[in-house]
Design an enzyme around this catalytic site. Structure first.
Site, mmCIF file in Angstrom:
data_model
loop_
_atom_site.group_PDB
_atom_site.id
_atom_site.type_symbol
_atom_site.label_atom_id
_atom_site.label_comp_id
_atom_site.label_asym_id
_atom_site.label_seq_id
_atom_site.Cartn_x
_atom_site.Cartn_y
_atom_site.Cartn_z
ATOM 1 N N HIS A 355 109.340 82.155 63.814
ATOM 2 C CA HIS A 355 109.293 83.101 64.927
ATOM 3 C C HIS A 355 110.409 84.130 64.838
ATOM 4 C CE1 HIS A 355 112.690 81.500 67.393
ATOM 5 N NE2 HIS A 355 112.358 80.340 66.858
ATOM 6 N N CYS A 374 112.886 74.928 64.632
ATOM 7 C CA CYS A 374 112.004 75.988 64.145
ATOM 8 C C CYS A 374 112.762 76.955 63.243
ATOM 9 C CB CYS A 374 111.367 76.722 65.310
ATOM 10 S SG CYS A 374 110.039 75.776 66.103
#
Length: 455
Positions: A355, A374
Site C-alpha cells: 500500500h 504490510c
C-alpha cells in the site's frame, strides 16, 4: 542494514539485480551428427528420454561428434559441488558423467552416445532434485505458485531452446536468477563459516521461488526492504519499501500470492491493539475531537453492513485498560490516511498487502523495518502503472474503496534475503528477524490479523 559487501570472483557469471542481463547469443547451429552416432543415441535413450531425442532426429544436445562437451563439463562442475544445494553428488550421477565424458574424448560413436545420454540423465536428475529439494518455509496462496517439478522432456526442451547451452548451465536458468550468483559466491575461499552458513540459508529461500513465476511478477525482500518488478525474467524496476518490525508478531511473513486488484481511496481499519494503545489513549488525552480531526469513525461491527456510531457511547478508558474487545475504528480516505491513496490486494489470511503511505520519511532510512506487517511503497503510482498498464488516478476522488481489477493476475513473492547478489557482489545484511540465527524461516505469521489493516 547492509553489514558488509563481498566482491565475488568470476563476476561474469553473476546476474545484476538492478539491471537487465546481457542478451543471450543467437542459438548456434546444431552440430552435425553421423548416422552411426544418431543410431547409438536412439538405442541408448531410455523411455524418459526417447521422445525428446526422437523429436530432434536423435542429434546430440551436449556432446559434439569429436567428444567436446563444454556445457556438459560446466554441468559436471555443478554436480560435483551439489552438496551446496543440499544434494548428494551420487544422487545426480556425477561420477558416471565424469567417466563418460572422459571416454568420449576418444570420439567413437558409442562413447559419445554414452556421454550424451549420461549428461541428459544427470541434468534431469539435478533439475528435479533442485526443484524438489530442501527449501525454506513459505505460505503459498495456491499450489500454482510453488516451484514446479518438470518432466525429463520439458527440462531438456528448455535447455535445447536456450540461446546458449553453456550460458543456460552457467546461470542455472532452471532456478531463480538470483540463485546461481549466490551459489557461485561459495567459490571464494575468503568466506567465513558464518557467511557460508548464511548463504546456505538464503539458497534455501531462493529454492522456494520458481525459476520464472510468470511473465511479470513482484519480488519483495524484507531483509533489504526493497521491491522489484520483474518482466520477462529480469528486473524492470525497483523501489524502497517499509516492512514489518523485528518483533515476531509484526514481521512480514515469507509468502506468495496473486495480486488481483487495487483499492483506490481505501479506508484504514485500525487493528484492535492500536485502537487500545493509540486511539483510546488519544481520545482519553485529547477528547473525542481527536477522532473527527483525524478522520476516524467508530463502527458498529466488522460486517460489510456496519454503520458509524456515536463515539461518546464508548468507554474509552475501559478500552485503553484492555477491558473487553475494543470497537472497530476506521480512518476515512484522504489526508493522513495510513493507507495513502491506494492498496494492492493479494487476499490472504495473514492480512498482508502492498500500500501507499503518507509517511515518506521512513523510506529514506537505511533500515526500514517499521510497519506492522504490510509493505509500504515508496512509489505506489509507479507500481500501479506497471500492474495496470495505465496510470492510476493522480488525485483520486469519489467513493471510498473503489476496486480496480488488474488486467491479469500478477504473482508476488515476499522473501527474506540476508545474503543477496548485487551486481558483481554479494551483500550481507543484518538478520533483523533473527531467522538466520534460529536456523531458518520456521516461524510464519499469525493468521488472526485479516479483519484489520496493519500498515
Amino acid at each position: 542494514m547492509t553489514r558488509g559487501i563481498l566482491l565475488v570472483l568470476g563476476a561474469a557469471a553473476l546476474v545484476p539485480t538492478g539491471a537487465a542481463p546481457l542478451l543471450a547469443k543467437p542459438a548456434p547451429t546444431a552440430p552435425s551428427a553421423s548416422a552411426a552416432l544418431r543410431a547409438e543415441i536412439a538405442e541408448r535413450a531410455g523411455s524418459d528420454l526417447r521422445g525428446f531425442y526422437a523429436a530432434r532426429g536423435n542429434r546430440p544436445l551436449w556432446v559434439a561428434a569429436d567428444g567436446a562437451a563444454p556445457a556438459a563439463r560446466l554441468l559436471l562442475d555443478q554436480l560435483q559441488s551439489a552438496e551446496r544445494d543440499r544434494i548428494r553428488p551420487g544422487k545426480v550421477k556425477a561420477s558416471a558423467l565424469e567417466r563418460a565424458l572422459d571416454a568420449a574424448r576418444g570420439g567413437s560413436a558409442e562413447d559419445v552416445a554414452k556421454a550424451e545420454i549420461a549428461a541428459s540423465n544427470s541434468y534431469v536428475a539435478y533439475v528435479k532434485a533442485l526443484r524438489s529439494g530442501k527449501r525454506a518455509a513459505m505460505i503459498y496462496e495456491s499450489e500454482a505458485l510453488r516451484p514446479a517439478l518438470p518432466t525429463a522432456t520439458s527440462a531438456l526442451q528448455t535447455a535445447a531452446r536456450a540461446g546458449s547451452l553453456e550460458t543456460h548451465v552457467r546461470t542455472m536458468a532452471w532456478m531463480h536468477p538470483l540463485y546461481a550468483p549466490l551459489r557461485k559466491a561459495l567459490d571464494d575461499d575468503n568466506l567465513s563459516e558464518q557467511q557460508r552458513s548464511q548463504i546456505a540459508l538464503n539458497l534455501d529461500r531462493l529454492r522456494a521461488i520458481p525459476a520464472n513465476p510468470a511473465r511479470r511478477y513482484v519480488l519483495v525482500d524484507t531483509a533489504s526492504a526493497r521491491l522489484w518488478m520483474y518482466q520477462d525474467g529480469r528486473p524492470a524496476a525497483t523501489m524502497r519499501v517499509v516492512v514489518g518490525k523485528p518483533e515476531e508478531a509484526m514481521q512480514t511473513p515469507t509468502m506468495a500470492g496473486y495480486i488481483r486488484y487495487a483499492v483506490i481511496n481505501p479506508y484504514w481499519n485500525v487493528p484492535p491493539d492500536l485502537v487500545r494503545s493509540r486511539v483510546a489513549w488519544n481520545v482519553n488525552t485529547k477528547g473525542p475531537g481527536y477522532l473527527s480531526s483525524g478522520g476516524y469513525q467508530v463502527m458498529s461491527d466488522w460486517t460489510d453492513q456496519a454503520r458509524p456510531i456515536d463515539p461518546t457511547r464508548i468507554d474509552w478508558r475501559a478500552v485503553e485498560a484492555g477491558d473487553g474487545a475494543p470497537p472497530r475504528v476506521r480512518q476515512l480516505p484522504g489526508g493522513s490516511n495510513f493507507m495513502g491513496t491506494v492498496k494492492f490486494m493479494f487476499p490472504n489470511e495473514q492480512g498482508i498487502y502492498l500500500h501507499d503511505t503518507p509517511d515518506k520519511d521512513l523510506l529514506r532510512k537505511d533500515a526500514r523495518q517499521f510497519s506492522s506487517g504490510c509493505v509500504r511503497l515508496e512509489d505506489a503510482p509507479r507500481l500501479g502503472r506497471w500492474l495496470m498498464n495505465r496510470p492510476l488516478p493522480r488525485r483520486p476522488r469519489g467513493d471510498p474503496e473503489q476496486r480496480l481489477a488488474l488486467p491479469e493476475l500478477v504473482p508476488v513473492y515476499i522473501t527474506y534475503l540476508t545474503a543477496m547478489p548485487e551486481g558483481g557482489r554479494i551483500a550481507f545484511r543484518d538478520d533483523v528477524y533473527a531467522r538466520d540465527r534460529l536456523g531458518g524461516d520456521t516461524r510464519l505469521a499469525r493468521s488472526d490479523r485479516s479483519r484489520a489493516d496493519r500498515p
